[in-house]
Motif scaffolding. Structure first.
Motif, short mmCIF file in Angstrom:
data_model
loop_
_atom_site.label_atom_id
_atom_site.label_comp_id
_atom_site.label_asym_id
_atom_site.label_seq_id
_atom_site.Cartn_x
_atom_site.Cartn_y
_atom_site.Cartn_z
N GLU A 1 13.73 2.11 0.50
CA GLU A 1 13.19 1.58 0.89
C GLU A 1 12.16 1.72 1.48
O GLU A 1 10.78 0.43 1.98
N ASP A 2 11.91 2.96 0.63
CA ASP A 2 10.43 3.38 1.07
C ASP A 2 9.49 2.84 0.19
O ASP A 2 9.88 3.40 -1.68
N SER A 3 8.87 1.54 -0.11
CA SER A 3 7.74 1.81 -1.35
C SER A 3 6.73 3.15 -1.92
O SER A 3 6.38 3.16 -2.62
N ALA A 4 6.25 4.41 -0.83
CA ALA A 4 5.77 5.13 -1.60
C ALA A 4 6.65 6.08 -2.15
O ALA A 4 5.47 6.70 -3.80
N ALA A 5 8.04 6.45 -1.76
CA ALA A 5 8.63 6.33 -2.93
C ALA A 5 9.06 6.05 -4.64
O ALA A 5 8.74 6.73 -5.27
#
Length: 268
Positions: free
Chosen positions: A7-11
């Protein structure tokens, strides 16, 4: 070979950066959704290379980016989160749908186009393009509802926020008739990885057939190019020969075909 989800766009950006940048046109839906997606996924080969991506927003409605059909066949969502709808390149969507074993039906067939050399409409329509401002939000939101209804999507949602965001960022243009009356609109996404996508091209029924959509689409495409987009894209409904012919006349060329499908509810 396996799917990974976050759910982490950066990851997601870190994991899939090379794949996204390699073909931003085929990954346009994922690129424009990833910062507000409910779930993001990438398919990794044995050597670690990412060769497939997806973005899910709203819940249970994934959009596929570029991916091999093997990745689509291997995709399994956790129980209770299986998609209700799905869109993406035709081969990958069909591969997932058939492998899922769930009943499904096509809802829309689309074609992704990329702008080559922009060709202004000839003859030029009467009027001019202008950037929408805050006073135009109510009209643009009403037109967005009508647009959603025309393409078979939910017209009851509140479009004020999304339209207001586009207007505040200067990404929605109106075409005005010679008497300064708005008669058509078009918007463009933010430029991400060098690509921007034209959307929300709408003309009210009473003002159609006068070239207004051609005028505003050419204007918004030019604005995207001038703002630094290396690729200007748009989707068309293959069931609408008028829009497909229009975009070709403006210089858009086919990239790949897409398919939208709806699934029967999962029974427990």
């Amino acid at each position: 070979m396996t799917w990974h989800f976050t759910e982490d766009s950066a990851a997601f950006r870190t994991a899939a950066a090379e794949h996204l940048a390699a073909d931003p046109a085929r990954n346009t839906a994922v690129l424009t959704l990833m910062d507000r997606a409910d779930r993001l996924g990438w398919w990794a080969e044995p050597d670690g290379r990412v060769t497939g991506v997806l973005a899910e927003s709203p819940p249970r409605v994934p959009a596929f980016g570029a991916m091999p059909v093997e990745a689509a066949r291997a995709l399994v969502f956790p129980a209770g989160t299986e998609p209700t709808e799905l869109r993406g390149e035709t081969a990958a969507v069909e591969a997932y749908a058939e492998a899922s074993g769930r009943p499904w039906r096509p809802t829309v067939r689309m074609r992704l186009f990329r702008l080559g050399r922009l060709i202004p409409p000839d003859p030029a329509p009467a009027g001019r393009a202008r950037v929408a401002d805050a006073a135009d939000v109510p009209l643009a939101a009403a037109w967005a509802r009508d647009f959603a209804r025309d393409i078979g999507e939910d017209p009851e949602q509140d479009f004020t926020g999304p339209v207001g965001e586009r207007i505040s960022e200067g990404r929605l243009l109106l075409w005005e008739s010679p008497d300064d009356r708005p008669v058509s609109m078009a918007a463009v996404s933010r430029t991400i990885e060098g690509q921007a996508r034209v959307h929300l091209v709408y003309t009210p029924p009473a003002d159609r057939g006068r070239g207004h959509a051609a005028g505003v689409t050419a204007a918004v495409g030019r604005a995207a190019l001038d703002s630094g987009a290396g690729q200007v894209l748009l989707f068309t409904d293959l069931g609408n020969p008028t829009s497909n012919a229009l975009y070709r006349r403006l210089g858009y060329r086919p990239v790949t075909d897409h398919l939208g499908v709806a699934f029967a509810p999962v029974t427990v």
